[in-house]
Design a protein around this motif. Sequence first.
Motif, mmCIF file in Angstrom:
data_model
loop_
_atom_site.group_PDB
_atom_site.id
_atom_site.type_symbol
_atom_site.label_atom_id
_atom_site.label_comp_id
_atom_site.label_asym_id
_atom_site.label_seq_id
_atom_site.Cartn_x
_atom_site.Cartn_y
_atom_site.Cartn_z
ATOM 1 N N ARG A 173 -3.018 8.562 -3.362
ATOM 2 C CA ARG A 173 -2.053 9.547 -3.872
ATOM 3 C C ARG A 173 -2.683 10.448 -4.929
ATOM 4 O O ARG A 173 -2.499 11.674 -4.914
ATOM 5 C CB ARG A 173 -0.841 8.818 -4.461
ATOM 6 C CG ARG A 173 0.104 9.694 -5.273
ATOM 7 C CD ARG A 173 1.033 8.831 -6.126
ATOM 8 N NE ARG A 173 1.812 9.666 -7.024
ATOM 9 C CZ ARG A 173 3.051 10.095 -6.764
ATOM 10 N NH1 ARG A 173 3.645 9.784 -5.614
ATOM 11 N NH2 ARG A 173 3.702 10.841 -7.635
ATOM 12 N N MET B 13 0.832 -1.198 0.000
ATOM 13 C CA MET B 13 0.000 0.000 0.000
ATOM 14 C C MET B 13 0.867 1.249 0.000
ATOM 15 O O MET B 13 0.597 2.214 -0.733
ATOM 16 C CB MET B 13 -0.924 0.003 1.230
ATOM 17 C CG MET B 13 -1.859 1.204 1.297
ATOM 18 S SD MET B 13 -2.957 1.163 2.732
ATOM 19 C CE MET B 13 -1.773 1.486 4.046
ATOM 20 N N GLY B 14 1.919 1.242 0.811
ATOM 21 C CA GLY B 14 2.832 2.390 0.842
ATOM 22 C C GLY B 14 3.549 2.585 -0.472
ATOM 23 O O GLY B 14 3.719 3.729 -0.933
ATOM 24 N N SER C 271 -2.506 9.616 2.470
ATOM 25 C CA SER C 271 -1.442 9.306 1.518
ATOM 26 C C SER C 271 -0.064 9.544 2.133
ATOM 27 O O SER C 271 0.850 8.723 1.991
ATOM 28 C CB SER C 271 -1.608 10.160 0.257
ATOM 29 O OG SER C 271 -0.563 9.917 -0.651
ATOM 30 N N ALA D 286 0.692 6.769 4.624
ATOM 31 C CA ALA D 286 1.044 5.513 3.950
ATOM 32 C C ALA D 286 2.447 5.569 3.365
ATOM 33 O O ALA D 286 3.177 4.572 3.387
ATOM 34 C CB ALA D 286 0.024 5.215 2.848
ATOM 35 N N GLN D 287 2.840 6.734 2.853
ATOM 36 C CA GLN D 287 4.156 6.882 2.222
ATOM 37 C C GLN D 287 5.291 6.990 3.227
ATOM 38 O O GLN D 287 6.436 6.657 2.898
ATOM 39 C CB GLN D 287 4.178 8.141 1.356
ATOM 40 C CG GLN D 287 3.299 8.111 0.135
ATOM 41 C CD GLN D 287 3.401 9.381 -0.670
ATOM 42 O OE1 GLN D 287 4.489 9.868 -0.944
ATOM 43 N NE2 GLN D 287 2.255 9.945 -1.045
ATOM 44 N N GLY E 53 -3.357 2.329 -2.327
ATOM 45 C CA GLY E 53 -2.333 3.327 -2.011
ATOM 46 C C GLY E 53 -2.181 4.350 -3.115
ATOM 47 O O GLY E 53 -2.070 5.555 -2.855
ATOM 48 N N ALA F 232 1.268 4.238 -2.832
ATOM 49 C CA ALA F 232 1.115 5.661 -2.544
ATOM 50 C C ALA F 232 2.311 6.473 -3.031
ATOM 51 O O ALA F 232 2.199 7.685 -3.215
ATOM 52 C CB ALA F 232 0.920 5.870 -1.040
#
Length: 433
Positions: free
Chosen positions: A298, A143-144, A307, A310-311, A294, A147
């Motif tokens: 973004r 997911m990261g 976002s 997650a990043q 993700g 993003a």
Amino acid sequence: MDKLIELFLASGAYNISGGQIVMILIGLLLLFLAIKKNFEPLLLVPIGFGGILANIPEAGLAYNAVENALHFAVPEVMNAMAAALNVSSTDPYELLNAYNNASAAEIQAAKNVAYDGGYANGMLYNFYSVAIGSTVAPLLIFMGVGAMTDFGPLLANPRTLFLGAAAQFGIFATVLGAVGMSAMGIMDFNIQEAAAIGIIGGADGPTAIYVTSLLAPHLLGAIAVAAYSYMALVPLIQPPIMRALTTDAERKIKMSQLRHVTKLEKILFPITLLILVALLLPDAAPLLGMFCFGNLMRECGVVDRLSDTAQNALINIVTIFLGLSVGSKLSADKFLDLQTLGIMALGIVAFCIGTAAGVLMAKLMNKMMGGNAINPLIGSAGVSAVPMAARVSNKIGLEYNSQNFLLMHAMGPNVAGVIGSAIAAGVMIKFVS
């Protein structure tokens, strides 16, 4: 004096084995490569440190309660364990084998015996159970990554999707190679183990961990170390292959400027991709679903806080526990064997085949289109080592034409490789699990 002797007999210095010494040195080597050489430090630092923790004598940090009870082999506990597992022997090794092949009821009974004897799961074992055993950590990492990914280069030049797909050939070729080596008696890999090893060729650490945790969890340490080590060595592994398969003229090909990709296209792409995956290959839905989610956070522009989390914060926290969990599988009894050498060898073969397949696909596409629309160097970026593989393509291109900037062009097959490796993972899970 008796107390001092008892303390010494329980110390790590007295109980350490040769295998544990070797694994501690391997852990220190991973730390050296991460800190001094900057090889995938975000993963190799926690993996290396976790490997050292896993091999501290008598600590049992990487073992569950039953394994810790069997290690100390107190006679009363061994007798109770044998009764719980319905076996006559009280030998710890035979009891461990019986535990690994026991029914769910027998496993729970053995756990109750261990808990009653005062034994508990080790810290690293608990990390592994929560982060990897549940598959949560690699999915959150995906997911990261989603993003942080810009699909713009891929949408601007959709043909590069074929380069990402071609680079996945290394995965399937290596699966066949592992099965072939087993058939010839060189190694002993079953089809699940072969599939987990093959995923190394995708150069995607979270995907390799996810697939291995489902198909061959006992190989997780070796596969994860191989995957991240080879990802770190992309600048050394790929250039010789790229030069060997291309001519000077091909390396100098200048690609046309990418078109502008609208915000609507970027929003619709992850949604469309998810729907297609759900319809065609549901087994890939966990990985690609989190990846698309993700990316949607973004691109949609209305959940910047989510976002950003997650990043940054979330992916960093998960990375810590993911690395320590992988390190827990670097204990001497699980890592030091011939299978590990086979995994390392097959992993590098998978990576090289994937690189070569991407380059050759670019050359084939130029032949079929009757021109030089694609610089074959960007084909090597089809392995999903984002963004390092794209940077390598750009660097080699600049060596032969100082005005030839291939980075954004190479990001197309690079992100396509992420999608391709997740789809390949879904195929493996579907047919061999």
